[in-house]
Design an enzyme around this catalytic site. Structure first.
Site, PDB file in Angstrom:
ATOM      1  N   ASP A  69      29.188  34.642  40.650  1.00  0.00           N
ATOM      2  CA  ASP A  69      30.098  35.294  39.983  1.00  0.00           C
ATOM      3  C   ASP A  69      29.263  36.146  39.176  1.00  0.00           C
ATOM      4  OD1 ASP A  69      32.699  35.342  38.693  1.00  0.00           O
ATOM      5  OD2 ASP A  69      32.404  33.658  37.042  1.00  0.00           O
TER       6      ASP A  69
ATOM      7  N   ASN B 146      42.101  33.899  43.615  1.00  0.00           N
ATOM      8  CA  ASN B 146      41.621  35.336  43.376  1.00  0.00           C
ATOM      9  C   ASN B 146      43.701  35.978  44.045  1.00  0.00           C
ATOM     10  OD1 ASN B 146      38.627  34.542  44.193  1.00  0.00           O
ATOM     11  ND2 ASN B 146      39.358  34.973  42.190  1.00  0.00           N
TER      12      ASN B 146
HETATM   13  C1  FPP Z   1      32.997  36.747  41.251  1.00  0.00           C
HETATM   14  O1  FPP Z   1      32.899  38.073  41.280  1.00  0.00           O
HETATM   15  C2  FPP Z   1      33.065  37.430  43.257  1.00  0.00           C
HETATM   16  C3  FPP Z   1      34.405  37.336  43.755  1.00  0.00           C
HETATM   17  C4  FPP Z   1      35.693  36.448  43.438  1.00  0.00           C
HETATM   18  C5  FPP Z   1      33.899  37.848  45.107  1.00  0.00           C
HETATM   19  C6  FPP Z   1      32.852  37.396  45.745  1.00  0.00           C
HETATM   20  C7  FPP Z   1      32.737  38.423  47.360  1.00  0.00           C
HETATM   21  C8  FPP Z   1      31.136  38.666  47.716  1.00  0.00           C
HETATM   22  C9  FPP Z   1      30.094  38.416  46.581  1.00  0.00           C
HETATM   23  C10 FPP Z   1      31.060  39.394  48.812  1.00  0.00           C
HETATM   24  C11 FPP Z   1      30.769  38.774  50.098  1.00  0.00           C
HETATM   25  C12 FPP Z   1      30.283  37.813  50.116  1.00  0.00           C
HETATM   26  C13 FPP Z   1      30.325  37.400  51.747  1.00  0.00           C
HETATM   27  C14 FPP Z   1      29.187  36.335  51.922  1.00  0.00           C
HETATM   28  C15 FPP Z   1      31.644  37.421  52.920  1.00  0.00           C
HETATM   29  P1  FPP Z   1      34.306  38.492  39.602  1.00  0.00           P
HETATM   30  O2  FPP Z   1      34.668  39.534  40.485  1.00  0.00           O
HETATM   31  O3  FPP Z   1      34.767  37.323  39.551  1.00  0.00           O
HETATM   32  O4  FPP Z   1      33.050  39.366  38.738  1.00  0.00           O
HETATM   33  P2  FPP Z   1      33.307  39.053  37.077  1.00  0.00           P
HETATM   34  O5  FPP Z   1      33.673  37.573  36.840  1.00  0.00           O
HETATM   35  O6  FPP Z   1      32.477  39.702  36.825  1.00  0.00           O
HETATM   36  O7  FPP Z   1      35.030  39.798  37.062  1.00  0.00           O
END
Ligand code: FPP
Length: 244
Positions: free
Chosen positions: A25, A73
């Site tokens: 996250d 999501n």
């Molecule tokens: C959460 O951060 C992250 C995600 C929903 C996407 C995760 C994807 C990756 C880390 C890259 C891909 C990885 C692989 C292994 C294919 P957020 O967007 O919720 O952050 P925030 O809470 O700060 O808005």
């Protein structure tokens, strides 16, 4: 990359070493803090994921489950969802060979019917290519909901009684996993929130929990090593009494 189009064969291997599950996250906040777009934050998150996979192999992790995209999501703005789906496909294509060379079996956990067909196709190819890996099982959860998986596994139950082991097999089957759902030993959640967000609820019954304010793109091998050292120092009683 030449990969067979067949689905992953059911090779049953038990991976030695703890099961580490990570809620990655903080990409969005990291991007904002650095004056970048949210997709740029996810790109940085992917770089971190690569480093952490390598570090986990080095540290003897047996199973690593990364929460990349929850069933909730889909509620995100559609350009962000599209960018994420493209990034997942690119990540799978980019990582398949490295996984193969390092003995890492890569599988995707979650529903598949709502994924773009190009991504689904790549998932099948990569799972097939890496199915002989025995050093670490890397599972990437995409369109994943623990509660939905439990409901689907419960619906697949036959008869009145079912053991925990049998239910773990059903859970794996409904989410296309190659092996029965394995108990999680340690959950790490970056980004400062202290919740599980519908992640591996059955498997986390006795998981140790580690919450860190570090945003995912800033999380690295030193932070992973600290979390693993802390985990190894914990006494796990599973409801029993302590050793002392
Ligand atoms: C959460 O951060 C992250 C995600 C929903 C996407 C995760 C994807 C990756 C880390 C890259 C891909 C990885 C692989 C292994 C294919 P957020 O967007 O919720 O952050 P925030 O809470 O700060 O808005």
């Amino acid at each position: 990359m030449s990969m067979s189009r067949h689905a992953a064969p059911q090779v049953h291997t038990s991976f030695v070493g703890p099961h580490l599950a990570i809620i990655m996250d903080g990409n969005g906040r990291w991007a904002t803090a650095n004056g970048l777009s949210r997709p740029a934050g996810h790109e940085a998150g992917l770089r971190t994921a690569r480093d952490i996979v390598e570090a986990a192999v080095r540290e003897g992790v047996g199973t690593l489950t990364l929460y990349a995209f929850s069933a909730d999501n889909w509620k995100r703005p559609s350009p962000e969802v599209t960018a994420l789906m493209r990034l997942f496909r690119r990540a799978l294509i980019g990582e398949a060979k490295r996984c193969l060379e390092n003995g890492v079996r890569l599988t995707i956990l979650g529903r598949r019917d709502r994924l773009p067909s190009s991504l689904r196709h790549t998932v099948e190819q990569v799972e097939s290519l890496t199915s002989t890996g025995t050093r670490m099982h890397l599972r990437v959860a995409v369109d994943y909901s623990a509660r939905d998986a439990v409901i689907r596994a419960a619906a697949a139950m036959r008869g009145n009684g079912v053991s925990r082991e049998a239910f773990s097999e059903l859970l794996a089957r409904v989410d296309h996993d190659a092996m029965p759902a394995r108990e999680v030993d340690l959950v790490i959640r970056t980004g400062g929130e202290q919740r599980l967000s519908d992640f591996l609820l059955w498997e986390c019954a006795y998981a140790e929990l580690c919450f860190t304010p570090c945003l995912w793109p800033d999380f690295g091998a030193p932070e992973l090593n600290d979390a693993l050292a802390d985990y190894h120092g914990r006494e796990r009683r599973y409801g029993g009494v302590g050793l002392a």
